[in-house]
Scaffold this active site. Sequence first.
Site, PDB file in Angstrom:
ATOM      1  N   ASP A  63      13.097  -6.753  -3.531  1.00 56.14           N
ATOM      2  CA  ASP A  63      11.872  -7.038  -4.284  1.00 56.14           C
ATOM      3  C   ASP A  63      11.909  -6.314  -5.618  1.00 56.14           C
ATOM      4  O   ASP A  63      12.169  -5.119  -5.681  1.00 56.14           O
ATOM      5  CB  ASP A  63      10.661  -6.563  -3.462  1.00 56.14           C
ATOM      6  CG  ASP A  63       9.338  -6.837  -4.159  1.00 56.14           C
ATOM      7  OD1 ASP A  63       9.310  -7.642  -5.103  1.00 56.14           O
ATOM      8  OD2 ASP A  63       8.326  -6.239  -3.733  1.00 56.14           O
ATOM      9  N   ASP A  94       1.173  -7.157  -1.700  1.00 54.18           N
ATOM     10  CA  ASP A  94       1.278  -5.752  -2.098  1.00 54.18           C
ATOM     11  C   ASP A  94      -0.073  -5.070  -2.009  1.00 54.18           C
ATOM     12  O   ASP A  94      -1.077  -5.595  -2.501  1.00 54.18           O
ATOM     13  CB  ASP A  94       1.785  -5.641  -3.539  1.00 54.18           C
ATOM     14  CG  ASP A  94       3.252  -6.004  -3.665  1.00 54.18           C
ATOM     15  OD1 ASP A  94       4.054  -5.456  -2.901  1.00 54.18           O
ATOM     16  OD2 ASP A  94       3.580  -6.854  -4.519  1.00 54.18           O
TER      17      ASP A  94
END
Length: 227
Positions: free
Chosen positions: A172, A34
């Site tokens: 996710d 991320d």
Amino acid sequence: MVKIGASILSADFSNLKEELKKAEEAGVDFFHVDMMDGHFVPNISMGIGIAKHVKKLTSLPVEVHLMVENVDLFINEFKDMDYISFHIEAVRFPFRIINKIKEIGAKPIVALNPATPLDAIEYILDEVHGVLVMTVEPGFAGQKFIPIMAKKIRKLKSMIVEGGHEVEIYVDGGINTKTAPIAVKAGADNIIAASAIFGKGNINEAVKALRESIEKKYLDDEINRII
């Protein structure tokens, strides 16, 4: 077979090489990195260097999730990555972004925040490798899976099948042994977990538990009620 992505957001960065090695040995299929800019989401995490470092430390595919406002400014920095996810909410010209990702040799994945409707990506499904459905509000690890997102995943799966699109669904957010089977039964091809893998102490047992939960997805009456 459903693929498991290990998000390094919950990994021990002081021992990252060993953490990645353990996850590889446990059988994860790819790593998820991320990148947050503090603007698109209210947090900052992992610069460009971390993603490149992860790529050097593993032979597995690496996906970079760009949770940033100025997507086009970062793409060229990730020429060695296998997949690049960008948020449809952050771009005005998605076809341009998709083409730019393809030009550097990566596969594009379009991501959607929980409240973003699926019609926002209807016309780009033939151009992307995958769709990343966020099942929490992005920006922080350890959040709870939003139950209504199961219906969104199922609706997306129908759009893909009925439209004849060759697109994989990634999920996710809040993924663990309770929610992974929900996501998979709804239609997920790939699940991404952070604290459910790196926050459990024994990474091998954590990944094993995730796989076992997926395999039992049709046996749980609670899952049937949600889906």
